[in-house]
Design a protein around this motif. Structure first.
Motif, mmCIF file in Angstrom:
data_model
loop_
_atom_site.group_PDB
_atom_site.id
_atom_site.type_symbol
_atom_site.label_atom_id
_atom_site.label_comp_id
_atom_site.label_asym_id
_atom_site.label_seq_id
_atom_site.Cartn_x
_atom_site.Cartn_y
_atom_site.Cartn_z
ATOM 1 N N LEU A 217 -19.495 -7.606 -6.205
ATOM 2 C CA LEU A 217 -18.954 -7.283 -4.887
ATOM 3 C C LEU A 217 -19.526 -5.939 -4.512
ATOM 4 O O LEU A 217 -19.485 -5.437 -3.148
ATOM 5 N N ASP A 218 -20.086 -5.113 -5.591
ATOM 6 C CA ASP A 218 -20.833 -3.722 -5.178
ATOM 7 C C ASP A 218 -19.807 -2.835 -4.370
ATOM 8 O O ASP A 218 -20.325 -2.341 -3.291
ATOM 9 N N ASN A 219 -18.642 -2.613 -4.652
ATOM 10 C CA ASN A 219 -17.728 -1.902 -3.991
ATOM 11 C C ASN A 219 -16.874 -0.899 -4.903
ATOM 12 O O ASN A 219 -15.779 -0.620 -4.661
ATOM 13 N N ASP A 220 -17.531 -0.653 -6.350
ATOM 14 C CA ASP A 220 -16.608 0.051 -7.122
ATOM 15 C C ASP A 220 -15.362 -0.371 -7.294
ATOM 16 O O ASP A 220 -14.586 0.497 -7.322
ATOM 17 N N LEU A 221 -15.216 -1.637 -7.656
ATOM 18 C CA LEU A 221 -13.813 -2.073 -7.853
ATOM 19 C C LEU A 221 -13.550 -2.231 -9.450
ATOM 20 O O LEU A 221 -14.397 -2.649 -10.053
ATOM 21 N N ASN A 222 -12.294 -2.214 -9.761
ATOM 22 C CA ASN A 222 -11.690 -2.538 -11.045
ATOM 23 C C ASN A 222 -10.463 -3.438 -11.213
ATOM 24 O O ASN A 222 -9.799 -3.313 -10.196
ATOM 25 N N ILE A 223 -10.263 -4.022 -12.188
ATOM 26 C CA ILE A 223 -9.074 -4.853 -12.423
ATOM 27 C C ILE A 223 -7.853 -4.102 -12.237
ATOM 28 O O ILE A 223 -6.784 -4.360 -11.332
ATOM 29 N N HIS A 224 -7.646 -2.952 -13.024
ATOM 30 C CA HIS A 224 -6.326 -2.228 -12.962
ATOM 31 C C HIS A 224 -6.215 -1.670 -11.638
ATOM 32 O O HIS A 224 -4.831 -2.014 -10.955
ATOM 33 N N ASP A 225 -6.891 -0.979 -10.987
ATOM 34 C CA ASP A 225 -6.471 -0.211 -9.558
ATOM 35 C C ASP A 225 -6.434 -1.258 -8.367
ATOM 36 O O ASP A 225 -5.785 -1.297 -7.529
ATOM 37 N N HIS A 226 -7.436 -2.370 -8.404
ATOM 38 C CA HIS A 226 -7.617 -3.157 -7.189
ATOM 39 C C HIS A 226 -7.151 -4.490 -7.452
ATOM 40 O O HIS A 226 -6.925 -5.266 -6.348
ATOM 41 N N LEU A 227 -6.686 -4.840 -8.684
ATOM 42 C CA LEU A 227 -5.910 -6.265 -8.794
ATOM 43 C C LEU A 227 -4.402 -6.000 -9.124
ATOM 44 O O LEU A 227 -3.606 -6.262 -8.606
ATOM 45 N N ILE A 228 -4.278 -5.418 -10.479
ATOM 46 C CA ILE A 228 -2.964 -5.477 -10.901
ATOM 47 C C ILE A 228 -1.931 -4.611 -10.258
ATOM 48 O O ILE A 228 -1.138 -5.047 -9.892
ATOM 49 N N LYS A 229 -2.484 -3.180 -9.706
ATOM 50 C CA LYS A 229 -1.575 -2.373 -9.010
ATOM 51 C C LYS A 229 -1.284 -2.984 -7.846
ATOM 52 O O LYS A 229 -0.007 -2.956 -7.182
ATOM 53 N N LYS A 230 -2.092 -3.884 -7.085
ATOM 54 C CA LYS A 230 -1.913 -4.457 -5.748
ATOM 55 C C LYS A 230 -0.950 -5.780 -6.203
ATOM 56 O O LYS A 230 -0.199 -5.781 -5.090
ATOM 57 N N ILE A 231 -1.078 -6.351 -7.135
ATOM 58 C CA ILE A 231 -0.547 -7.610 -7.212
ATOM 59 C C ILE A 231 1.054 -7.211 -7.481
ATOM 60 O O ILE A 231 2.112 -7.962 -7.004
ATOM 61 N N GLU A 232 1.163 -6.160 -8.236
ATOM 62 C CA GLU A 232 2.611 -5.554 -8.716
ATOM 63 C C GLU A 232 3.263 -4.783 -7.562
ATOM 64 O O GLU A 232 4.471 -4.832 -7.421
ATOM 65 N N SER A 233 2.579 -4.248 -6.396
ATOM 66 C CA SER A 233 3.069 -3.583 -5.395
ATOM 67 C C SER A 233 3.897 -4.508 -4.273
ATOM 68 O O SER A 233 3.565 -5.660 -4.059
ATOM 69 N N SER A 234 5.171 -3.745 -3.885
ATOM 70 C CA SER A 234 5.563 -4.585 -2.661
ATOM 71 C C SER A 234 5.056 -3.840 -1.448
ATOM 72 O O SER A 234 5.838 -4.208 -0.203
#
Length: 598
Positions: A217-234
């Motif tokens: 996606l060429d947008n400097d994304l990573n699993i921890h910051d952009h998936l895990i944190k967002k999944i766990e956030s309310s």
């Protein structure tokens, strides 16, 4: 960094052989052909046994992937009492970026690199006595040459092994990964857990694939910051951010996977897409892959075996190109896509060109690309009686690696060794198959030249089909076959002394019926006496093409010119040619098409 050769000694049925990958550097696909039991799979297994691999596919638990007992590697004909070493050696060539990183690493230890060898050789030896492995005598060696100065000293000397070890871990980390797929038949997990504390190696492996998709996606994304944190956030804004990212991932996956499906299988799949479910449970945050069609949602494991094979192949290979760290993988495929129909095999073959490096084995002529013949190897096993394939003597097991061109010249009567290639270039069609009009040329250089001009330069829609011979004096087999099939063809020869001689000889051998089918350049233009294909280019264009690969050359060299044509064709790279050269080629093509109309 790239591999330039692998050498094997006493590995199963290989006594001592080298697989040289450096001859044609512009092409990254290597083909192994040969009969059953010839040793093609053994070569892939030997490469996969190379010790220094930045990553492994152990987590996928592929059948026949690894060797559980090293004693199974003992040469077949020495099983009773083997006293020697099993040896695997690989040579890697450093590029400019590798050297730059090595210089930085040395600098951290106050060493200034001054001189070096761009090739590093790694050797691993496994010792045996009385057919028993002696692990204490295993050797892992590397041959490296670095010269430099230490601190403020101006003295430049060869760095010691201890000093060179400073960069060994860096070099191993940057080494191309070896990814061996004896098959793609393994279960895709229903959920891929994303958290770092997940110990399951299978989920660790798939996490890297998820990161590849994010990198695409060429947008400097990573699993921890952009998936895990967002999944766990309310927090609402995090939920919206996650929804947006999942939507982009779904769109990218759908585009890559189903576009490739449509291209390979010639079937338009509409209203079907990849759906990702991002959630968490008692184990951790996860992604679940689903397929949505116009009726319902399905998990990947609920789809057909063929679809699951295809899905995993695309996911593990096509997204690999986006990997930012160590994306330089070396894929090993054993009989890929043998269960697909012919047109699908042909299309799948094209996907190999998108991968960093590929070695694959095949029995299918649909998985042979004439553009890759320079990187094709014939595998022969001395244990097989090739006149009577039923006979097999394991005591004579000795696997040999031969370049296709060299083998074909040395063993013209042993066509069964390279049958897949001959079935493409020199095969017998079925009664239902229409054989197109073909132009038989003297050799491979003419083949590459005309295909390059048609496909890359002129971009013509209906291209003439050229068949490469092995020399002007060795076209009898092709002429005989086309005459026997009753198929249309012409033979295009140089108008030099040799071309005229062979034209007369073929007329005598096959009769006057072939006279109109034997063409020299002088027949096309009376001014083209003593012409060969290279002379159709102006001298300026000859040098221009040669300089695309040899920029410092100031004089024309026929061998380097033809090599440059081949590499331009493989790279699909265009060169601006003069009006005179284009006019000459258009004249030849128009003349040959006129023959078709006759």
């Amino acid at each position: 960094m790239k591999f330039t050769y692998f050498k094997f000694e006493n590995f199963k049925g290989i006594e001592s052989q080298t697989l040289n990958l450096s001859k044609n550097n512009s092409n990254n696909v290597y083909t192994l052909v040969g009969l059953n039991e010839s040793g093609k799979t053994t070569i892939l297994e030997a490469i996969n046994y190379f010790a220094y691999k930045p990553e492994s596919l152990d987590a996928l638990e592929l059948d026949s992937y690894d060797v559980s007992d090293i004693h199974n590697l003992i040469p077949i004909n020495k099983l009773d009492n083997f006293n020697g070493k099993i040896k695997i050696q690989a040579c890697v060539e450093l590029d400019k970026s590798d050297i730059s990183e090595i210089e930085k690493e040395f600098k951290k230890h106050d060493i200034t690199l001054k001189d070096y060898n761009t090739e590093i050789v790694y050797t691993q030896n496994y010792s045996f006595k009385n057919s028993e492995h002696l692990p204490e005598k295993n050797e892992y060696l590397w041959n490296v040459f670095f010269k430099g100065s230490v601190g403020k000293s101006k003295i430049v000397k060869v760095l010691s092994n201890e000093q060179c070890l400073i960069v060994s871990s860096l070099i191993k980390k940057r080494m191309p990964s070896i990814l061996y797929f004896p098959n793609f038949l393994f279960e895709f997990p229903e959920k891929i857990y994303l958290n770092d504390n997940i110990d399951d190696p299978k989920h660790k492996f798939y996490q890297t694939i998820i990161q590849d998709v994010l990198d695409s996606l060429d947008n400097d994304l990573n699993i921890h910051d952009h998936l895990i944190k967002k999944i766990e956030s309310s927090v609402e804004k995090d939920k919206r951010s996650l929804t947006s990212l999942i939507s982009k991932m779904q769109r990218k996956l759908t585009e890559v996977i189903f576009d490739k499906w449509n291209q390979i299988f010639k079937k338009e799949i509409s209203q079907t897409e990849i759906i990702l479910i991002a959630n968490k449970d008692s184990i951790g945050s996860y992604l679940e892959f689903n397929i949505k069609d116009d009726v319902d949602n399905y998990r990947i494991v609920q789809r057909s075996l063929g679809f699951r094979w295809f899905f995993v192949y695309i996911l593990l290979t096509q997204f690999r190109a986006y990997r930012r760290q160590n994306g330089n993988a070396f894929f090993l495929f054993d009989e890929p896509a043998s269960n697909l129909h012919p047109s699908a095999q042909t299309e799948l073959l094209k996907s190999f060109e998108k991968l960093p490096n590929v070695i694959y084995t095949t029995h299918s002529h649909y998985l042979i690309n004439p553009k890759w013949l320079e990187n094709t190897f014939v595998i022969k096993n001395e244990a097989i009686d090739y006149e009577n394939e039923v006979k097999y003597n394991s005591k004579n097991t000795n696997i040999k690696i031969n370049r296709y061109r060299e083998f074909a010249v040395k063993h013209p009567n042993q066509s069964n060794y390279f049958q897949p290639i001959l079935e493409l270039l020199d095969y017998r069609p079925t009664n239902l198959e229409l054989v197109p009009f073909s132009i038989i040329t003297e050799g491979k250089n003419d083949y590459y030249t005309y295909n390059y001009i048609q496909e890359i330069i002129l971009k013509t829609r209906k291209n003439l089909r050229f068949i490469p011979g092995t020399s002007a004096s060795n076209l009898e087999s092709l002429i005989s076959l086309y005459l026997g099939w009753g198929s249309k063809f012409v033979v295009l020869l140089d108008s030099d002394k040799e071309g005229a001689k062979q034209k007369n000889r073929y007329e005598e051998n096959f009769g006057l019926s072939v006279s109109e089918l034997l063409i020299t350049y002088e027949d096309i233009d009376s001014a083209w006496k003593n012409f060969e294909t290279e002379k159709i280019f102006t001298k300026e264009d000859q040098l221009k093409i040669q300089q695309t690969n040899y920029p410092t050359d100031s004089t024309y060299n026929k061998k380097l010119f033809n090599r440059s044509i081949q590499e331009l064709y493989i790279r699909n790279e265009s060169v601006e040619l003069s009006a005179e050269t284009l006019e000459n080629f258009n004249l030849v093509i128009k003349f040959l098409k006129g023959k078709i109309n006759q």
